[in-house]
Design a protein around this motif. Structure first.
Motif, PDB file in Angstrom:
ATOM      1  N   VAL A   4       0.855  -1.187   0.000  1.00 45.50           N
ATOM      2  CA  VAL A   4       0.000   0.000   0.000  1.00 45.50           C
ATOM      3  C   VAL A   4       0.894   1.240   0.000  1.00 45.50           C
ATOM      4  O   VAL A   4       1.784   1.359   0.843  1.00 45.50           O
ATOM      5  CB  VAL A   4      -0.920   0.007   1.244  1.00 45.50           C
ATOM      6  N   PRO A   5       0.690   2.176  -0.928  1.00 46.29           N
ATOM      7  CA  PRO A   5       1.558   3.360  -0.981  1.00 46.29           C
ATOM      8  C   PRO A   5       1.360   4.247   0.239  1.00 46.29           C
ATOM      9  O   PRO A   5       0.297   4.258   0.869  1.00 46.29           O
ATOM     10  CB  PRO A   5       1.115   4.068  -2.259  1.00 46.29           C
ATOM     11  N   HIS A   6       2.394   5.004   0.579  1.00 47.72           N
ATOM     12  CA  HIS A   6       2.304   5.941   1.698  1.00 47.72           C
ATOM     13  C   HIS A   6       1.507   7.165   1.264  1.00 47.72           C
ATOM     14  O   HIS A   6       1.590   7.588   0.101  1.00 47.72           O
ATOM     15  CB  HIS A   6       3.713   6.352   2.149  1.00 47.72           C
ATOM     16  N   PRO A   7       0.714   7.753   2.162  1.00 54.04           N
ATOM     17  CA  PRO A   7      -0.080   8.933   1.788  1.00 54.04           C
ATOM     18  C   PRO A   7       0.758  10.083   1.224  1.00 54.04           C
ATOM     19  O   PRO A   7       0.279  10.857   0.385  1.00 54.04           O
ATOM     20  CB  PRO A   7      -0.757   9.338   3.105  1.00 54.04           C
ATOM     21  N   THR A 148      -4.124   4.553   6.943  1.00 57.63           N
ATOM     22  CA  THR A 148      -2.789   5.104   7.172  1.00 57.63           C
ATOM     23  C   THR A 148      -2.809   6.618   7.059  1.00 57.63           C
ATOM     24  O   THR A 148      -2.146   7.320   7.841  1.00 57.63           O
ATOM     25  CB  THR A 148      -1.785   4.519   6.160  1.00 57.63           C
ATOM     26  N   ALA A 149      -3.586   7.146   6.093  1.00 56.94           N
ATOM     27  CA  ALA A 149      -3.679   8.603   5.928  1.00 56.94           C
ATOM     28  C   ALA A 149      -4.276   9.254   7.163  1.00 56.94           C
ATOM     29  O   ALA A 149      -3.857  10.353   7.567  1.00 56.94           O
ATOM     30  CB  ALA A 149      -4.511   8.943   4.691  1.00 56.94           C
ATOM     31  N   LEU A 280       1.134   4.285  14.941  1.00 54.16           N
ATOM     32  CA  LEU A 280      -0.010   3.831  14.158  1.00 54.16           C
ATOM     33  C   LEU A 280       0.201   4.086  12.668  1.00 54.16           C
ATOM     34  O   LEU A 280      -0.261   3.319  11.819  1.00 54.16           O
ATOM     35  CB  LEU A 280      -1.286   4.526  14.632  1.00 54.16           C
ATOM     36  N   GLY A 281       0.878   5.190  12.343  1.00 55.72           N
ATOM     37  CA  GLY A 281       1.181   5.460  10.948  1.00 55.72           C
ATOM     38  C   GLY A 281       2.141   4.436  10.371  1.00 55.72           C
ATOM     39  O   GLY A 281       2.073   4.095   9.188  1.00 55.72           O
ATOM     40  N   TRP A 282       3.044   3.947  11.216  1.00 54.14           N
ATOM     41  CA  TRP A 282       4.007   2.932  10.777  1.00 54.14           C
ATOM     42  C   TRP A 282       3.368   1.545  10.756  1.00 54.14           C
ATOM     43  O   TRP A 282       3.605   0.759   9.841  1.00 54.14           O
ATOM     44  CB  TRP A 282       5.204   2.952  11.728  1.00 54.14           C
ATOM     45  N   SER A 283       2.555   1.266  11.776  1.00 57.23           N
ATOM     46  CA  SER A 283       1.919  -0.051  11.874  1.00 57.23           C
ATOM     47  C   SER A 283       0.480   0.121  12.376  1.00 57.23           C
ATOM     48  O   SER A 283       0.211  -0.006  13.574  1.00 57.23           O
ATOM     49  CB  SER A 283       2.708  -0.955  12.833  1.00 57.23           C
TER      50      SER A 283
END
Length: 422
Positions: A4-7, A148-149, A280-283
């Motif tokens: 999944v791409p990063h925001p 993630t966003a 949470l953004g990392w995992s």
């Protein structure tokens, strides 16, 4: 399975993230200074601690009333009007409010009525900005990137909530005009960042009278048990456990740390929140999300009790950090559940209702804390509020079993195909 791409790989999301960071720094720096000035002016005018604490509660009322009166309207506007235009306009209104407070401070004419009036105008700005900001984010990234966003967006908010209060306290210690002038500049930067976001897809709304469209948002929330349970849990837990409303009292008369210490106290919850948001953004959480949200709210209540009883500044800071960390987990799960379970065409109206509940928990929580502190004292008010938050967690786990059973963030159905508009 493809990664999944990063925001941050999405250009418009980067501008959105920077705008939210700058806006949060400006807002929280103003909030801490306004709270300090209200309490300090009240005390210098001869009021006792309890009466001055009640004036802090009135600030919450001034910010909440505009949202309560405008909820259905602002949600409808967020679904009918370009969301970029709404958030740009509110950034300019907030800049004007900050500039007005800077002018009052420069001429040494700041008064309680002026602070209450500006707080009400900021409440109007937030009433329109919050649902539009929240509904805009899902339009900037694909669905699979959204959890993630949300976590990464929370990092911007929590980072701003760390920097803003401390910076507001430090700048105010240098000069009363400086924090408001600084906030004015930041809000103008927010406006510039939002101007760089390109047109976003909008979903057509079924033809119906405006009032019917407004009511549809409330009906959706009432019928969707997960959305209703998540929103109302935050309302009652934070409404009762609003320890931050009493921070000026603790800073001035209990912990004796002054305006600078107040900034540090206001920043402590955000430190815990930011560290948790980064994690949470990392995992991101992916399993048993409902149970984890309920446990986080219970920890929030326990940390509130610990802060209320503490008389040692390091312990107080630790309790506030734990409180912020627990709140971040709750926010992450709640926002993910709401955004993913709400169709795009309904997000503005549902976001407005969510903002009403959040503001009710924050601003009305300030009023509740101020009133209760006026009656029984600040310390008992904070402790009872924390115990109340724990009680709400137990009650909601029974009233909304759908929350306990929420295993992941998968939506029940795919939302309708969006109609592209310029």
């Amino acid at each position: 399975m493809a990664a999944v791409p990063h925001p941050f790989t999405f250009r418009d999301y980067r501008f959105y993230w920077a705008a939210r960071l700058s806006s949060t720094i400006a807002q929280t720096s103003m909030v801490v200074v306004i709270g300090w000035e209200v309490y300090d002016i009240a005390r210098r005018s001869g009021m006792g601690v309890n009466d001055a604490a009640f004036r802090l509660g009135l600030i919450g009322i001034c910010q909440f009333l505009p949202l309560a009166l405008l909820t259905l309207v602002v949600g409808w506007v967020a679904d009918r009007v370009d969301r970029r235009f709404i958030v740009r306009s509110t950034a300019l209104l907030e800049a004007a409010c900050a500039a007005a407070l800077a002018a009052l401070a420069y001429h040494q004419s700041t008064s309680l009525p002026a602070l209450f009036a500006v707080a009400a105008l900021l409440g109007v700005a937030r009433a329109f900005a919050n649902p539009a900001f929240g509904a805009l984010a899902p339009n900037l990234v694909p669905r699979e990137v959204l959890p993630t966003a949300i976590a990464v967006s929370s990092v911007s908010w929590q980072t701003g909530a760390i920097v803003g209060p401390a910076l507001g306290g430090y700048l105010y210690a240098v000069g009363a005009t400086i924090p408001f002038a600084f906030a004015t500049i930041l809000f103008l930067i927010v406006f510039a960042m939002l101007m760089l976001i390109r047109p976003v897809p909008r979903t057509a709304i079924a033809a119906a009278p405006p009032i019917q469209q407004m009511i549809d948002g409330a009906r959706f929330v009432r019928r969707n048990r997960i959305v209703l349970g998540a929103i109302s849990l935050d309302l009652f837990a934070v409404l009762l456990g609003g320890a931050t409303a009493m921070l000026p009292v603790y800073a001035r008369d209990i912990l004796h740390v002054g305006a600078t210490g107040l900034g540090n106290l206001r920043a402590a919850p955000a430190v815990g929140s930011a560290l948790t948001a980064i994690l949470l953004g990392w995992s991101p959480l992916r399993t048993h999300v409902g149970v984890k949200m309920l446990c986080a709210v219970a920890v929030f209540g326990l940390a509130t009790v610990g802060f209320g009883l503490s008389r040692w500044v390091p312990l107080s800071m630790l309790c506030l950090a734990v409180l912020g960390s627990a709140d971040m987990i709750s926010v992450f799960v709640r926002q993910s559940l709401i955004q993913i379970n709400t169709p795009n065409a309904m997000r503005g109206r549902v976001g407005a209702i969510s903002s009403l509940f959040i503001s009710g928990s924050n601003e009305l929580g300030e009023a509740e804390s101020g009133l209760l502190a006026a009656l029984i004292g600040a310390v008992p008010a904070v402790v009872l509020g924390g115990l109340g938050a724990i009680g709400v967690t137990i009650a909601w786990s029974l009233l909304f079993p759908e929350l306990r059973r929420a295993r992941n963030f998968d939506p029940p159905t795919l939302e309708p195909q969006e109609e592209q508009r310029p």
